[in-house]
Design a protein around this motif. Structure first.
Motif, PDB file in Angstrom:
ATOM      1  N   VAL A  23       0.828  -1.212   0.000  1.00 13.60           N
ATOM      2  CA  VAL A  23       0.000   0.000   0.000  1.00 13.60           C
ATOM      3  C   VAL A  23       0.861   1.261   0.000  1.00 13.60           C
ATOM      4  N   TYR A  24       2.069   1.191   0.528  1.00 21.23           N
ATOM      5  CA  TYR A  24       2.950   2.355   0.507  1.00 21.23           C
ATOM      6  C   TYR A  24       3.317   2.718  -0.937  1.00 21.23           C
ATOM      7  N   ILE A  25       3.652   1.699  -1.713  1.00 15.14           N
ATOM      8  CA  ILE A  25       3.980   1.912  -3.126  1.00 15.14           C
ATOM      9  C   ILE A  25       2.756   2.397  -3.882  1.00 15.14           C
ATOM     10  N   GLU A  26       1.620   1.765  -3.635  1.00 15.01           N
ATOM     11  CA  GLU A  26       0.379   2.133  -4.331  1.00 15.01           C
ATOM     12  C   GLU A  26      -0.005   3.580  -4.048  1.00 15.01           C
ATOM     13  N   THR A  27       0.163   4.021  -2.808  1.00 14.25           N
ATOM     14  CA  THR A  27      -0.192   5.397  -2.453  1.00 14.25           C
ATOM     15  C   THR A  27       0.786   6.392  -3.052  1.00 14.25           C
ATOM     16  N   ALA A  28       2.063   6.051  -3.080  1.00 13.37           N
ATOM     17  CA  ALA A  28       3.056   6.920  -3.719  1.00 13.37           C
ATOM     18  C   ALA A  28       2.748   7.080  -5.204  1.00 13.37           C
ATOM     19  N   GLN A  29       2.366   5.994  -5.850  1.00 14.32           N
ATOM     20  CA  GLN A  29       1.979   6.058  -7.257  1.00 14.32           C
ATOM     21  C   GLN A  29       0.747   6.935  -7.440  1.00 14.32           C
ATOM     22  N   ALA A  30      -0.238   6.737  -6.586  1.00 15.37           N
ATOM     23  CA  ALA A  30      -1.472   7.515  -6.684  1.00 15.37           C
ATOM     24  C   ALA A  30      -1.201   8.997  -6.491  1.00 15.37           C
ATOM     25  N   LEU A  31      -0.315   9.351  -5.575  1.00 19.22           N
ATOM     26  CA  LEU A  31       0.002  10.761  -5.345  1.00 19.22           C
ATOM     27  C   LEU A  31       0.716  11.354  -6.547  1.00 19.22           C
ATOM     28  N   GLY A  32       1.674  10.635  -7.106  1.00 15.19           N
ATOM     29  CA  GLY A  32       2.370  11.130  -8.282  1.00 15.19           C
ATOM     30  C   GLY A  32       1.427  11.360  -9.451  1.00 15.19           C
ATOM     31  N   GLU A  33       0.521  10.409  -9.664  1.00 17.73           N
ATOM     32  CA  GLU A  33      -0.474  10.543 -10.734  1.00 17.73           C
ATOM     33  C   GLU A  33      -1.390  11.730 -10.494  1.00 17.73           C
ATOM     34  N   LEU A  34      -1.814  11.897  -9.257  1.00 19.69           N
ATOM     35  CA  LEU A  34      -2.733  12.978  -8.892  1.00 19.69           C
ATOM     36  C   LEU A  34      -2.088  14.345  -9.127  1.00 19.69           C
ATOM     37  N   LEU A  35      -0.843  14.494  -8.733  1.00 20.14           N
ATOM     38  CA  LEU A  35      -0.153  15.771  -8.951  1.00 20.14           C
ATOM     39  C   LEU A  35      -0.057  16.079 -10.442  1.00 20.14           C
ATOM     40  N   ALA A  36       0.277  15.069 -11.244  1.00 19.09           N
ATOM     41  CA  ALA A  36       0.367  15.274 -12.688  1.00 19.09           C
ATOM     42  C   ALA A  36      -0.988  15.663 -13.282  1.00 19.09           C
ATOM     43  N   GLU A  37      -2.032  14.972 -12.857  1.00 15.46           N
ATOM     44  CA  GLU A  37      -3.376  15.257 -13.360  1.00 15.46           C
ATOM     45  C   GLU A  37      -3.833  16.665 -13.006  1.00 15.46           C
ATOM     46  N   ARG A  38      -3.425  17.157 -11.838  1.00 12.09           N
ATOM     47  CA  ARG A  38      -3.810  18.498 -11.380  1.00 12.09           C
ATOM     48  C   ARG A  38      -2.884  19.590 -11.938  1.00 12.09           C
ATOM     49  N   GLY A  39      -1.856  19.181 -12.683  1.00 17.50           N
ATOM     50  CA  GLY A  39      -0.923  20.159 -13.229  1.00 17.50           C
ATOM     51  C   GLY A  39      -0.011  20.772 -12.185  1.00 17.50           C
ATOM     52  N   ILE A  40       0.262  20.022 -11.125  1.00 14.75           N
ATOM     53  CA  ILE A  40       1.122  20.499 -10.044  1.00 14.75           C
ATOM     54  C   ILE A  40       2.499  19.849 -10.179  1.00 14.75           C
ATOM     55  N   ARG A  41       3.522  20.669 -10.195  1.00 13.03           N
ATOM     56  CA  ARG A  41       4.890  20.176 -10.333  1.00 13.03           C
ATOM     57  C   ARG A  41       5.356  19.502  -9.040  1.00 13.03           C
ATOM     58  N   LEU A  42       5.985  18.337  -9.178  1.00 14.50           N
ATOM     59  CA  LEU A  42       6.525  17.610  -8.035  1.00 14.50           C
ATOM     60  C   LEU A  42       7.962  18.054  -7.763  1.00 14.50           C
ATOM     61  N   ILE A  43       8.210  18.437  -6.517  1.00 12.95           N
ATOM     62  CA  ILE A  43       9.559  18.702  -6.045  1.00 12.95           C
ATOM     63  C   ILE A  43       9.898  17.579  -5.070  1.00 12.95           C
ATOM     64  N   TYR A  44      11.045  16.934  -5.238  1.00 14.87           N
ATOM     65  CA  TYR A  44      11.383  15.848  -4.315  1.00 14.87           C
ATOM     66  C   TYR A  44      12.896  15.680  -4.264  1.00 14.87           C
ATOM     67  N   GLY A  45      13.348  14.661  -3.547  1.00 18.27           N
ATOM     68  CA  GLY A  45      14.765  14.508  -3.259  1.00 18.27           C
ATOM     69  C   GLY A  45      15.661  13.993  -4.354  1.00 18.27           C
ATOM     70  N   GLY A  46      15.119  13.771  -5.562  1.00 19.81           N
ATOM     71  CA  GLY A  46      15.947  13.490  -6.722  1.00 19.81           C
ATOM     72  C   GLY A  46      16.459  12.080  -6.895  1.00 19.81           C
ATOM     73  N   ALA A  47      16.059  11.142  -6.028  1.00 14.72           N
ATOM     74  CA  ALA A  47      16.568   9.773  -6.126  1.00 14.72           C
ATOM     75  C   ALA A  47      15.634   8.890  -6.953  1.00 14.72           C
ATOM     76  N   LYS A  48      16.210   7.806  -7.452  1.00 17.13           N
ATOM     77  CA  LYS A  48      15.432   6.850  -8.249  1.00 17.13           C
ATOM     78  C   LYS A  48      15.006   5.638  -7.428  1.00 17.13           C
ATOM     79  N   VAL A  49      15.371   5.606  -6.158  1.00 17.62           N
ATOM     80  CA  VAL A  49      15.147   4.422  -5.324  1.00 17.62           C
ATOM     81  C   VAL A  49      13.941   4.609  -4.400  1.00 17.62           C
ATOM     82  N   GLY A  50      13.375   3.487  -3.953  1.00  9.89           N
ATOM     83  CA  GLY A  50      12.309   3.495  -2.963  1.00  9.89           C
ATOM     84  C   GLY A  50      11.066   4.259  -3.383  1.00  9.89           C
ATOM     85  N   LEU A  51      10.334   4.759  -2.385  1.00 15.42           N
ATOM     86  CA  LEU A  51       9.120   5.526  -2.672  1.00 15.42           C
ATOM     87  C   LEU A  51       9.439   6.812  -3.421  1.00 15.42           C
ATOM     88  N   MET A  52      10.672   7.315  -3.249  1.00 15.67           N
ATOM     89  CA  MET A  52      11.079   8.518  -3.972  1.00 15.67           C
ATOM     90  C   MET A  52      11.003   8.284  -5.477  1.00 15.67           C
TER      91      MET A  52
END
Length: 200
Positions: A23-52
């Protein structure tokens, strides 16, 4: 009042691990999709690993813009995400956190460890001190932060945090509900300091 015209960039703090539950992965995916759909730019820690990596990839797959901010020491360990809209490389972790906060109009913490908590507490403390009026949100996925939520209430009961400053942190379990609350947020800063013997 904060509104959808004001919030263009949201900083997401989260773990560099996936966690034990899907569910942690599923929620992270849902949040990323939601931000994109709303036209909101994601700022984050720049890593390719884990929930990031999960939240960044989800936003990118859905046409969103993603800005990563990462210290050069972590780039050399090959954890930097190379497929972002932009990758900002800083000289230290401290500079990284400051840059992420400067770029963001609001903050969300997904499940994570010490680093996630450090980042959340810093921007929450800045809000308490009146250094910014940007909304701060906590995604309590599958009750992950329930113990922390109870501790926050304890800080109010023991007169170390004002009840009004407890309300600076918006806590929800669903990304869409939390995002809507962030967009509707209205700052009501109260001075941090509590005098001895003051009734809350």
């Amino acid at each position: 009042m904060i509104n959808s015209n004001t919030i263009k960039n949201i900083c997401v703090y989260c773990g560099s691990s996936f966690g034990r539950q899907a569910v942690y992965i599923e929620t992270a995916q849902a949040l990323g999709e939601l931000l994109a759909e709303r036209g909101i730019r994601l700022i984050y820690g720049g890593a390719k690993v884990g929930l990031m990596g999960v939240v960044a990839d989800a936003a990118l797959r859905n046409g969103g813009e993603v800005i990563g901010v990462i210290p050069d020491s972590l780039v050399t360990h090959e954890v930097a995400h190379t497929g972002l809209t932009d990758l900002i490389i800083t000289d230290s972790m401290h500079t990284r956190k400051m840059r992420m906060a400067e770029l963001a109009d609001a903050f969300i913490a997904l499940p994570g460890g010490w680093g996630t908590l450090d980042e959340l507490f810093e921007v929450l403390t800045w809000a308490q001190l009146g250094f910014h009026q940007k909304p701060c949100g906590l995604l309590n996925v599958a009750g992950y932060y329930e113990g922390l939520k109870q501790f926050f209430k304890h800080t109010v009961e023991e007169a170390f945090v004002r009840s009004s400053n407890y309300d600076l942190l918006l806590i929800e379990s669903e990304p869409n509900i939390l995002l809507n609350r962030l967009l509707q947020y209205e700052s009501s800063h109260t001075p941090k300091w509590i005098k001895p013997a003051e009734k809350l």
